[in-house]
Design a protein around this motif. Structure first.
Motif, mmCIF file in Angstrom:
data_model
loop_
_atom_site.group_PDB
_atom_site.id
_atom_site.type_symbol
_atom_site.label_atom_id
_atom_site.label_comp_id
_atom_site.label_asym_id
_atom_site.label_seq_id
_atom_site.Cartn_x
_atom_site.Cartn_y
_atom_site.Cartn_z
ATOM 1 N N SER A 69 0.839 -1.207 0.000
ATOM 2 C CA SER A 69 0.000 0.000 0.000
ATOM 3 C C SER A 69 0.869 1.249 0.000
ATOM 4 C CB SER A 69 -0.911 0.018 1.225
ATOM 5 O OG SER A 69 -1.773 -1.088 1.209
ATOM 6 N N LEU A 70 1.935 1.220 0.784
ATOM 7 C CA LEU A 70 2.845 2.362 0.841
ATOM 8 C C LEU A 70 3.508 2.581 -0.516
ATOM 9 C CD1 LEU A 70 4.286 4.556 2.453
ATOM 10 C CD2 LEU A 70 5.962 2.848 3.153
ATOM 11 N N ASP A 71 3.955 1.513 -1.150
ATOM 12 C CA ASP A 71 4.577 1.621 -2.469
ATOM 13 C C ASP A 71 3.590 2.218 -3.469
ATOM 14 O OD1 ASP A 71 6.849 0.510 -1.393
ATOM 15 O OD2 ASP A 71 6.479 -1.505 -2.198
ATOM 16 N N SER A 72 2.363 1.725 -3.433
ATOM 17 C CA SER A 72 1.319 2.214 -4.335
ATOM 18 C C SER A 72 1.040 3.689 -4.054
ATOM 19 C CB SER A 72 0.063 1.381 -4.150
ATOM 20 O OG SER A 72 -0.980 1.903 -4.897
ATOM 21 N N TYR A 73 0.944 4.068 -2.798
ATOM 22 C CA TYR A 73 0.699 5.461 -2.412
ATOM 23 C C TYR A 73 1.811 6.359 -2.937
ATOM 24 C CZ TYR A 73 0.730 9.651 0.443
ATOM 25 O OH TYR A 73 0.778 10.944 0.855
ATOM 26 N N GLU A 74 3.067 5.930 -2.753
ATOM 27 C CA GLU A 74 4.194 6.749 -3.215
ATOM 28 C C GLU A 74 4.164 6.922 -4.727
ATOM 29 O OE1 GLU A 74 7.552 4.736 -1.510
ATOM 30 O OE2 GLU A 74 7.360 5.813 0.389
ATOM 31 N N GLU A 75 3.788 5.875 -5.433
ATOM 32 C CA GLU A 75 3.709 5.946 -6.890
ATOM 33 C C GLU A 75 2.617 6.937 -7.316
ATOM 34 O OE1 GLU A 75 2.418 2.879 -10.367
ATOM 35 O OE2 GLU A 75 3.724 2.087 -8.797
ATOM 36 N N VAL A 76 1.433 6.814 -6.710
ATOM 37 C CA VAL A 76 0.328 7.724 -7.024
ATOM 38 C C VAL A 76 0.695 9.149 -6.642
ATOM 39 C CG1 VAL A 76 -2.043 8.329 -6.392
ATOM 40 C CG2 VAL A 76 -1.449 5.951 -6.866
ATOM 41 N N SER A 77 1.321 9.313 -5.498
ATOM 42 C CA SER A 77 1.710 10.627 -5.007
ATOM 43 C C SER A 77 2.673 11.311 -5.974
ATOM 44 C CB SER A 77 2.348 10.494 -3.629
ATOM 45 O OG SER A 77 2.821 11.729 -3.177
ATOM 46 N N LYS A 81 1.978 14.732 -8.079
ATOM 47 C CA LYS A 81 2.877 15.884 -7.941
ATOM 48 C C LYS A 81 3.315 16.377 -9.313
ATOM 49 C CE LYS A 81 4.681 14.896 -3.350
ATOM 50 N NZ LYS A 81 5.806 14.388 -2.578
ATOM 51 N N LEU A 82 3.634 15.451 -10.214
ATOM 52 C CA LEU A 82 4.028 15.849 -11.558
ATOM 53 C C LEU A 82 2.886 16.565 -12.267
ATOM 54 C CD1 LEU A 82 6.038 12.751 -12.841
ATOM 55 C CD2 LEU A 82 6.931 15.031 -12.342
ATOM 56 N N LYS A 83 1.666 16.006 -12.162
ATOM 57 C CA LYS A 83 0.499 16.632 -12.787
ATOM 58 C C LYS A 83 0.265 18.009 -12.197
ATOM 59 C CE LYS A 83 -2.135 12.547 -14.142
ATOM 60 N NZ LYS A 83 -3.374 11.790 -13.950
#
Length: 100
Positions: A69-77, A81-83
């Motif tokens: 979940s943390l890995d997924s959150y960091e990826e989405v985050s 941020k880029l968007k």
């Protein structure tokens, strides 16, 4: 009289021997008590260590469950941020144009 002296000497030696034996028994009992106390402390420390190890294992299992979940959150985050950076630069430009 010689027999009396021999009996007195024997009695004195027996008395001295009995006192030494009593002292040795007392020392033995004190040492045994100290050993028992130390064993009790070691048992308590061992139980505390086992409890800490159990807690660590439990926390490690929870962390392992949360890691995806943390890995997924960091990826989405990072994607958001880029968007957001792209949108901010566009928004700033469009906001400045009417001021000019």
């Amino acid at each position: 009289e010689l027999l009396e002296k021999a009996e007195d000497a024997t009695s004195s030696k027996n008395s001295k021997h009995n006192k030494e034996m009593a002292d040795l028994r007392t020392t033995r009992d004190e040492l045994q008590s100290t050993i028992d106390q130390l064993k009790g402390e070691l048992r308590r420390k061992g139980l505390e260590i086992e409890e800490v190890n159990d807690n660590n294992s439990s926390l490690q299992r929870k962390l392992n469950k949360l890691q995806p979940s943390l890995d997924s959150y960091e990826e989405v985050s990072s994607t958001l941020k880029l968007k957001l950076k792209k949108e901010k630069s566009t928004d700033c430009d469009s906001a400045l144009i009417p001021l000019l």
